[in-house]
Design a protein around this motif. Structure first.
Motif, mmCIF file in Angstrom:
data_model
loop_
_atom_site.group_PDB
_atom_site.id
_atom_site.type_symbol
_atom_site.label_atom_id
_atom_site.label_comp_id
_atom_site.label_asym_id
_atom_site.label_seq_id
_atom_site.Cartn_x
_atom_site.Cartn_y
_atom_site.Cartn_z
ATOM 1 N N HIS A 172 0.835 -1.200 0.000
ATOM 2 C CA HIS A 172 0.000 0.000 0.000
ATOM 3 C C HIS A 172 0.874 1.256 0.000
ATOM 4 O O HIS A 172 0.619 2.221 -0.740
ATOM 5 N N PHE A 173 1.918 1.252 0.808
ATOM 6 C CA PHE A 173 2.843 2.380 0.883
ATOM 7 C C PHE A 173 3.498 2.627 -0.473
ATOM 8 O O PHE A 173 3.557 3.768 -0.946
ATOM 9 N N ALA A 174 3.994 1.561 -1.100
ATOM 10 C CA ALA A 174 4.666 1.696 -2.388
ATOM 11 C C ALA A 174 3.718 2.277 -3.438
ATOM 12 O O ALA A 174 4.099 3.153 -4.233
ATOM 13 N N ASP A 175 2.478 1.829 -3.435
ATOM 14 C CA ASP A 175 1.486 2.336 -4.385
ATOM 15 C C ASP A 175 1.186 3.804 -4.115
ATOM 16 O O ASP A 175 1.053 4.618 -5.045
ATOM 17 N N ALA A 176 1.084 4.169 -2.839
ATOM 18 C CA ALA A 176 0.796 5.561 -2.481
ATOM 19 C C ALA A 176 1.939 6.484 -2.901
ATOM 20 O O ALA A 176 1.700 7.613 -3.368
ATOM 21 N N ILE A 177 3.177 6.034 -2.734
ATOM 22 C CA ILE A 177 4.337 6.821 -3.166
ATOM 23 C C ILE A 177 4.272 7.071 -4.667
ATOM 24 O O ILE A 177 4.486 8.192 -5.154
ATOM 25 N N SER A 178 3.965 6.020 -5.427
ATOM 26 C CA SER A 178 3.888 6.147 -6.887
ATOM 27 C C SER A 178 2.820 7.154 -7.285
ATOM 28 O O SER A 178 3.055 8.031 -8.139
ATOM 29 N N LYS A 179 1.636 7.036 -6.688
ATOM 30 C CA LYS A 179 0.533 7.927 -7.038
ATOM 31 C C LYS A 179 0.828 9.369 -6.624
ATOM 32 O O LYS A 179 0.473 10.326 -7.320
ATOM 33 N N ARG A 180 1.479 9.530 -5.477
ATOM 34 C CA ARG A 180 1.809 10.875 -5.003
ATOM 35 C C ARG A 180 2.773 11.559 -5.973
ATOM 36 O O ARG A 180 2.571 12.719 -6.351
ATOM 37 N N MET A 181 3.827 10.837 -6.365
ATOM 38 C CA MET A 181 4.793 11.418 -7.283
ATOM 39 C C MET A 181 4.147 11.725 -8.626
ATOM 40 O O MET A 181 4.421 12.776 -9.233
ATOM 41 N N GLU A 182 3.271 10.852 -9.077
ATOM 42 C CA GLU A 182 2.595 11.066 -10.358
ATOM 43 C C GLU A 182 1.789 12.363 -10.328
ATOM 44 O O GLU A 182 1.758 13.120 -11.312
ATOM 45 N N LYS A 183 1.124 12.627 -9.203
ATOM 46 C CA LYS A 183 0.346 13.865 -9.077
ATOM 47 C C LYS A 183 1.251 15.086 -9.158
ATOM 48 O O LYS A 183 0.932 16.077 -9.825
ATOM 49 N N PHE A 184 2.401 15.022 -8.474
ATOM 50 C CA PHE A 184 3.313 16.175 -8.485
ATOM 51 C C PHE A 184 3.915 16.378 -9.867
ATOM 52 O O PHE A 184 4.064 17.517 -10.331
ATOM 53 N N VAL A 185 4.286 15.293 -10.534
ATOM 54 C CA VAL A 185 4.855 15.396 -11.878
ATOM 55 C C VAL A 185 3.862 16.068 -12.817
ATOM 56 O O VAL A 185 4.227 16.926 -13.631
ATOM 57 N N ASN A 186 2.593 15.722 -12.687
ATOM 58 C CA ASN A 186 1.589 16.255 -13.603
ATOM 59 C C ASN A 186 1.120 17.662 -13.250
ATOM 60 O O ASN A 186 0.446 18.305 -14.059
#
Length: 249
Positions: free
Chosen positions: A147-161
């Motif tokens: 869950h943590f790994a998935d949340a990190i990925s989604k968080r970074m994706e939001k910032f990148v976009n």
């Protein structure tokens, strides 16, 4: 704007994770073992079924549980606190003392003897805390790591976009992978904050500093000194490669 911090503290004694900034980031229900039923031990939810024996509201049946948890993804505070259970027959074998212990968990956010009950066969105790924190007891900690790994990925994706131009396509970010779970657990035992609000961007590299917070949660309200960072999480937008480096010595 995405949540600016991720905080994680893993209590090895109680097998629970205190966190902030993770719940509500992932669209899918972050549980591998979807409960068959849940007991609402502290909740304002009104669509449950009242159980005369325990005095708690229940959500019966996996389909209803999934609907309840999905509602909670959009509004995490409405999930309240709950414990899962296998079947109603075993639930009704709880003693008055065991029922009072569960009531205590909802009130004090801690257990008296064990967070896992033979009669309930529960895999989780989910506790909604103040100020956006959650405390979850996991029978299997690997679930939280995924869950943590998935949340990190989604968080970074939001910032990148947030940095893309108006007519650019949404950019996807590769999944963050935990290469050494034991080392990650060791890091979480310290009580750490991944501070996206102090993230730096150099060329195509996004760098998120990592700070030791322990249980001093009030310190997260103000920026940390850069010299206090014990490591960093990096993502290279051009190569789509993650990096994680830290030193706890």
């Amino acid at each position: 704007m995405p949540e600016e911090i991720i905080y994680v503290y893993y209590d090895t004694v109680g097998n629970n994770v205190l966190s902030k900034g993770i719940v509500g980031q992932v669209k899918d229900i972050p549980l591998k073992n979807i409960p068959k039923n849940i007991l609402l031990i502290k909740n304002d939810y009104t669509n449950g079924t009242y159980d005369d024996y325990t005095g708690f509201q229940t959500i019966r049946g996996q389909a209803n549980v999934i609907s309840f948890l999905k509602d909670g993804l959009a509004q995490p505070h409405k999930v309240g606190s709950w414990i899962d259970f296998s079947n109603i027959e075993m639930l009704h074998q709880l003693t008055p003392v065991e029922i009072s212990e569960i009531l205590y968990i909802g009130h004090a956010h801690n257990y008296l003897h064990s967070p896992f009950y033979y009669k309930l066969q529960n895999n989780y105790i989910y506790l909604t805390m103040q100020n956006g924190f959650t405390k979850i007891y996991y029978r299997y900690l690997d679930e939280f790591l995924d869950h943590f790994a998935d949340a990190i990925s989604k968080r970074m994706e939001k910032f990148v976009n947030t940095r893309k131009r108006i007519f650019q396509k949404e950019q996807t970010v590769s999944a963050f992978q935990i290469s050494d779970k034991q080392e990650m657990i060791r890091l979480f035992r310290e009580g750490v904050c991944f501070s996206f609000k102090q993230m730096t961007i150099t060329d195509a590299v996004y760098t998120v500093p990592i700070f030791i917070v322990e249980d001093k949660l009030a310190t997260m309200k103000t920026p940390f000194s850069d010299t206090e960072a014990v490591g960093s999480l990096t993502y290279n937008k051009e190569t789509d490669v993650w990096g994680l480096d830290y030193d706890l010595s």
